[in-house]
Design an enzyme around this catalytic site. Structure first.
Site, PDB file in Angstrom:
ATOM      1  N   ASP A 240     -53.215  40.723  -1.494  1.00  0.00           N
ATOM      2  CA  ASP A 240     -52.999  40.007  -0.353  1.00  0.00           C
ATOM      3  C   ASP A 240     -54.139  39.692   0.566  1.00  0.00           C
ATOM      4  O   ASP A 240     -54.874  41.058   0.763  1.00  0.00           O
ATOM      5  CB  ASP A 240     -52.250  40.638   0.853  1.00  0.00           C
ATOM      6  CG  ASP A 240     -51.549  39.135   1.599  1.00  0.00           C
ATOM      7  OD1 ASP A 240     -51.175  38.455   1.512  1.00  0.00           O
ATOM      8  OD2 ASP A 240     -51.507  39.477   2.542  1.00  0.00           O
TER       9      ASP A 240
ATOM     10  N   GLU B 207     -56.409  37.264  -3.681  1.00  0.00           N
ATOM     11  CA  GLU B 207     -55.984  35.852  -2.625  1.00  0.00           C
ATOM     12  C   GLU B 207     -57.380  35.863  -1.829  1.00  0.00           C
ATOM     13  O   GLU B 207     -57.570  36.612  -1.008  1.00  0.00           O
ATOM     14  CB  GLU B 207     -54.768  36.607  -2.091  1.00  0.00           C
ATOM     15  CG  GLU B 207     -54.104  34.813  -1.780  1.00  0.00           C
ATOM     16  CD  GLU B 207     -54.073  34.995  -0.053  1.00  0.00           C
ATOM     17  OE1 GLU B 207     -53.020  34.320   0.972  1.00  0.00           O
ATOM     18  OE2 GLU B 207     -53.746  35.832   1.098  1.00  0.00           O
TER      19      GLU B 207
HETATM   20  C1  GLC Z   1     -51.085  35.667   2.234  1.00  0.00           C
HETATM   21  C2  GLC Z   1     -49.711  35.886   1.842  1.00  0.00           C
HETATM   22  C3  GLC Z   1     -48.702  34.957   3.032  1.00  0.00           C
HETATM   23  C4  GLC Z   1     -49.172  36.129   4.623  1.00  0.00           C
HETATM   24  C5  GLC Z   1     -51.007  36.325   4.936  1.00  0.00           C
HETATM   25  C6  GLC Z   1     -50.008  37.162   5.739  1.00  0.00           C
HETATM   26  O1  GLC Z   1     -51.885  34.332   2.888  1.00  0.00           O
HETATM   27  O2  GLC Z   1     -49.814  34.598   0.943  1.00  0.00           O
HETATM   28  O3  GLC Z   1     -47.872  34.595   2.734  1.00  0.00           O
HETATM   29  O4  GLC Z   1     -48.328  35.079   5.365  1.00  0.00           O
HETATM   30  O5  GLC Z   1     -51.073  37.075   3.467  1.00  0.00           O
HETATM   31  O6  GLC Z   1     -49.817  38.741   4.647  1.00  0.00           O
END
Ligand code: GLC
Length: 500
Positions: free
Chosen positions: A193, A237
């Site tokens: 994440d 991500e």
């Molecule tokens: C990422 C996740 C999202 C979340 C954020 C904070 O972007 O995909 O859903 O709100 O991180 O953890």
């Protein structure tokens, strides 16, 4: 070669996939009961959004215990046997890891609050006597919140998600232990994440993203993976610029990262061709992704006039033609699955679900809705529970009332209805996964409105133009996203041709 090089990975958002306990919230029991559906779809792996202990300030992306399961979803024993069941069904399991921040209910944060200013406990987070910069939270408002003793702490997201201080050795050691904990239970990888946020320069503009020090963390994480024989992998991500992104994909760092430029590209041949070229130029496994739990569903996005808009916004100017959007989403599916590399499917994408844009405001749960002062509708519209069967809500999702209401119009979009219809989105996905091309990629010459490439003995064409185009010489049509018109490929249509 690694299994991820040509894997199809299905994202499960646990609270909305299937509810096995009847409380209206999806859970491990529900996911387990749907393993046959996933096996039949033909995917290679699943990625589970967080299932850890959490007060759910951000739907589980606020973790209070990284090594246990939230009771809403089940138990650790269930999670462990679920991983084994998935493996037995030929499906690998990737779990989410959330290293940038934890929950404000995490024992380390509670201990930091109790210990007071200047204590070693506070050093695990970013506590200061006053905000040291003017950073804004990604969910709206200041990224700094004051605690009762007067100090402030940093949270790039919700105040319920305090950012860890990754300069502290305890934080590093603790996450390494978490990685091993799940690897020892058989997981096949981690989705990281906000992977570009961990290291911060609090005094630099934009100093919360892509700092050099983050790479050392991933190098040490990669060494941990190397110690396991079952080839576990990372997917980051990373909403980073392509030049910054490539650094994370060096051979001793992350195996893969989500290809967000592909997701946000407008529905145009030139835009997509450029993203594909940039992606394939990076010496790492390419990934392709059309949607996830944070963005507007592709059927709705592709039905808008401006197809690159990924967020749901206030009512006017964002209308979507869902017939057009569905047609394009079908074409996009064959493009995505025709390209070389690893492809992602977000649950419900294979059913062609649209974004639910008219959820009752009082039911919205995404923190973005409150934090933005009710100007940002948030992401709940892509998180509505899946329709499985039957003709009325809750469509087999639960024996109780789903945590978000499903539109009555989803009766025609249930997995059951679509399985029986050879022209449905589900049938298209099943067929595409069965016949997915392999072999080297090469562009073929085409007019500007057409993308055309080969993969081994399959030729893929996508027509973005307004007039039907002729097909090249071929032996047979393997799959077409919409029917041909007089033997020609119509607008917003993809085709896979057998061309030995
Ligand atoms: C990422 C996740 C999202 C979340 C954020 C904070 O972007 O995909 O859903 O709100 O991180 O953890």
């Amino acid at each position: 070669m690694s299994w991820i090089d040509n894997a199809v990975i299905y994202q499960i958002y646990p609270r909305s996939f299937a509810d096995g306990t009847g409380d209206g919230i999806g859970d491990i029991a529900g996911i387990r009961s749907r393993l046959p559906y996933l096996a039949e779809l033909g995917i290679d792996a699943i990625w589970l959004s967080p299932w850890y202990t959490s007060p759910m300030a951000d739907a589980g992306y606020d973790v209070a215990n990284y090594r246990d399961i939230d009771p809403l979803f089940g138990t650790l024993a269930e999670a462990t046997s679920f991983i084994a069941d998935a493996h037995a069904a030929g499906i690998r399991v990737i779990v989410d890891i959330v290293p940038n921040h934890c929950s404000s209910q995490h024992p380390d944060f509670l201990a930091a609050l109790a210990a007071g200013p200047g204590s070693p406990e506070r050093e695990l987070f970013h506590f200061y006597d006053e905000p040291v910069n003017d950073w804004q939270s990604h969910f709206g408002g200041s990224a700094w919140t004051q605690v009762p003793d007067g100090q402030w702490y940093l949270h790039m997201f919700d105040p319920g998600q305090p950012d860890w201080n990754w300069e502290h050795p305890h934080v590093r050691a603790d996450f390494e232990a978490t990685l091993k904990f799940w690897l020892d239970r058989g997981v096949d990888g981690f989705r990281i994440d906000v992977a570009n946020h961990l290291i911060k320069d609090l005094h630099a503009e934009g100093g919360w993203v892509d700092q050099e020090g983050v790479h050392e963390i991933y190098r040490s994480w990669r060494k941990i993976l190397s110690g396991y024989a079952h080839e576990p992998v990372f997917v980051g991500e990373l909403w980073s610029e392509p030049s910054a992104l490539a650094k994370y994909l060096r051979p001793d760092e992350l195996n893969t990262a989500f290809n967000f430029p592909f997701l946000i590209a407008s529905w145009e041949a030139s835009a997509l061709r450029e993203v594909i070229d940039v992606t394939l130029a990076v010496p790492a496994t390419p990934t392709w992704v059309l949607s996830n739990h944070d963005v507007v569903r592709d059927v709705t996005r592709y039905g808008r006039t401006a197809t690159e808009h990924i967020w749901i916004m206030p009512p006017t100017g964002w209308e979507s033609d869902l017939t057009l959007g569905t047609r394009r989403a079908r074409a996009a599916a064959l493009l995505l699955l025709g390209l070389p590399g690893c492809a992602y499917i977000y649950q419900g994408e294979e059913l062609g679900l649209p974004e639910v844009e008219d959820l009752p405001r009082e039911l919205l749960q995404d923190p973005r809705w409150e934090r933005s002062g009710h100007t940002d509708y948030g992401r709940d519209g892509c998180r509505v529970p899946l329709p499985w069967s039957g003709t009325a809500p809750p469509f087999g999702f639960s024996s109780g009332e789903p945590w978000l209401p499903q539109p009555a119009s989803w009766a025609s979009l249930t997995a059951e209805a679509q399985a029986a219809d050879p022209t449905s989105m589900l049938s298209l996905y099943r067929a595409a996964l069965r016949h997915r091309p392999s072999g080297p990629f090469a562009w073929l010459a085409s007019t500007p409105d057409v993308l055309s490439f080969t993969r081994g003995d399959i030729t893929c064409l996508v027509n973005f133009g307004s007039t039907p185009v002729e097909l090249p010489p071929h032996q047979s049509v393997l799959l077409s996203s919409t029917p041909l018109v007089d033997g020609h490929l119509p607008t917003d249509t993809s085709i896979w041709l057998h061309t030995p």
